[in-house]
Scaffold this active site. Structure first.
Site, PDB file in Angstrom:
ATOM      1  N   GLY A   1       8.244   2.411   8.517  1.00  0.00           N
ATOM      2  CA  GLY A   1       8.016   1.092   7.933  1.00  0.00           C
ATOM      3  C   GLY A   1       7.058   1.162   6.770  1.00  0.00           C
TER       4      GLY A   1
ATOM      5  N   GLY B   1       5.945   4.617   5.114  1.00  0.00           N
ATOM      6  CA  GLY B   1       5.922   5.720   6.052  1.00  0.00           C
ATOM      7  C   GLY B   1       7.314   5.937   6.605  1.00  0.00           C
TER       8      GLY B   1
ATOM      9  N   ASP C   1      -0.292  15.262  13.686  1.00  0.00           N
ATOM     10  CA  ASP C   1      -0.058  15.145  12.242  1.00  0.00           C
ATOM     11  C   ASP C   1      -1.388  15.062  11.500  1.00  0.00           C
ATOM     12  OD1 ASP C   1       1.600  15.137  10.017  1.00  0.00           O
ATOM     13  OD2 ASP C   1       1.851  12.961  10.004  1.00  0.00           O
TER      14      ASP C   1
ATOM     15  N   ILE D   1       3.271  -0.405   4.788  1.00  0.00           N
ATOM     16  CA  ILE D   1       1.901  -0.850   5.012  1.00  0.00           C
ATOM     17  C   ILE D   1       1.486  -1.760   3.858  1.00  0.00           C
ATOM     18  CG2 ILE D   1      -0.491  -0.124   5.400  1.00  0.00           C
ATOM     19  CD1 ILE D   1       0.600   2.581   6.324  1.00  0.00           C
TER      20      ILE D   1
ATOM     21  N   ILE E   1       0.817  -1.210   0.000  1.00  0.00           N
ATOM     22  CA  ILE E   1       0.000   0.000   0.000  1.00  0.00           C
ATOM     23  C   ILE E   1       0.852   1.261   0.000  1.00  0.00           C
ATOM     24  CG2 ILE E   1      -1.688   1.337   1.316  1.00  0.00           C
ATOM     25  CD1 ILE E   1      -2.940  -1.270   2.210  1.00  0.00           C
ATOM     26  N   GLY E   2       1.882   1.303   0.842  1.00  0.00           N
ATOM     27  CA  GLY E   2       2.713   2.503   0.887  1.00  0.00           C
ATOM     28  C   GLY E   2       3.747   2.442   1.982  1.00  0.00           C
TER      29      GLY E   2
ATOM     30  N   LYS F   1       0.867  -3.111   9.258  1.00  0.00           N
ATOM     31  CA  LYS F   1       1.898  -2.084   9.344  1.00  0.00           C
ATOM     32  C   LYS F   1       3.156  -2.709   9.922  1.00  0.00           C
ATOM     33  CE  LYS F   1       2.218   2.843  10.395  1.00  0.00           C
ATOM     34  NZ  LYS F   1       1.471   4.016  10.935  1.00  0.00           N
TER      35      LYS F   1
END
Length: 285
Positions: free
Chosen positions: A33, A30, A142, A35, A27-28, A51
């Protein structure tokens, strides 16, 4: 300061097994780490989000996020925690898998921005999630469109995620609001950070509302007025100097009142979420 994503990390291949979860999609990334979308084999292959945080990561945040996520359970405003554990070189947590973020949805809209009406509805839903987060004694630090995900729920259509930078504002010993500390350092995302964050002051509930307001500007205009991390000095200057009328020219007049109110909130003040919500609802009539 928030750590940039490490794009050199190897990604898990499709089909990789992590306990009873099977990876089907990356997924992506960060700061700490990656996801992944996974199937939960113990629950009819339910789709979940996993995650990962590597032990070799120079900065760690997953344990703190896990602890906060546990405290958020029971509210539809936040992801349901499904599992967590460790492997040979990483730790992980598994939570509900939601739809795209408000930011991702905005970018695929024909004009790359939401209508005024939709922005107002989203503003209320985002505010409710922030209020619920604060109610549990934490500030997010955030808040941005990318951290609100769409979910198929009539009463709670979005969920607030990513607690890696979140922090309690309650003193564990006194059970009172913490006192401000000097030189707290910058925390957050430059584009949405409050003036207090840029001044490296300790953040409180008011600062989540600044970021919420800046997020609304992006939803309705397709962008914020300042360049963000591309020019931090100009961003800071514009946030300090722009008049509420300039900021709110694509919004209804009630948002000028809301912004002016946010600027008056003191470090320990509890924001008047009800008043803000009622102001937005007036604009929907």
């Amino acid at each position: 300061m928030k750590q940039e994503a490490d794009t050199k990390r190897p990604h898990f291949p499709e089909g990789k097994q992590i306990d009873h979860f099977t990876v089907f999609k990356f997924i992506g990334s960060g700061g700490y780490g990656d996801i992944y979308g996974v199937f939960d084999q113990t629950n009819d292959d339910e789709l979940c989000a996993l995650k990962v945080e590597y032990f070799s990561s120079p900065k760690k945040g997953l344990d703190e996020e896990l602890d906060i996520m546990k405290k958020m359970q029971g509210s539809p405003c936040f992801p349901k925690l499904i599992s967590f554990g460790k492997q040979e070189d990483f730790k992980y947590l598994v939570m509900e898998l939601f739809g795209p973020s408000l930011s991702a949805m905005r970018r695929i809209l024909p004009r790359r921005k939401y209508t005024l009406y939709t922005t107002h509805r989203l503003a209320i839903d985002m505010l409710h999630a922030i209020k619920e987060f604060h109610k549990r004694g934490f500030i997010h630090r955030d808040i941005k469109p990318g951290n609100f995900l769409i979910r198929p729920h009539t009463n709670y259509p979005i969920a607030l995620i990513d607690f890696g930078l979140s922090q309690s504002f309650i003193n564990e010993k006194t059970h009172q609001h913490v006192s401000p500390s000097r030189d707290a350092g910058f925390t957050g995302t430059c584009r949405y950070a409050s003036p207090n964050a840029h001044s490296e002051k300790q953040l409180s509930r008011r600062d989540d509302l600044y970021s919420w307001f800046y997020s609304i500007l992006e939803l309705v205009d397709g962008k914020v007025p300042w360049p963000g991390s591309r020019d931090r000095d100009l961003t800071i200057q514009m946030k300090a100097s722009m008049k509420p009328q300039e900021l709110c020219q694509s919004l209804t007049p009630e948002f000028i009142e809301i912004y002016n109110y946010i600027t008056t909130i003191k470090f320990k003040d509890k924001p008047n979420y009800k008043w803000i919500k009622e102001k937005i609802e007036v604009s929907l009539v």
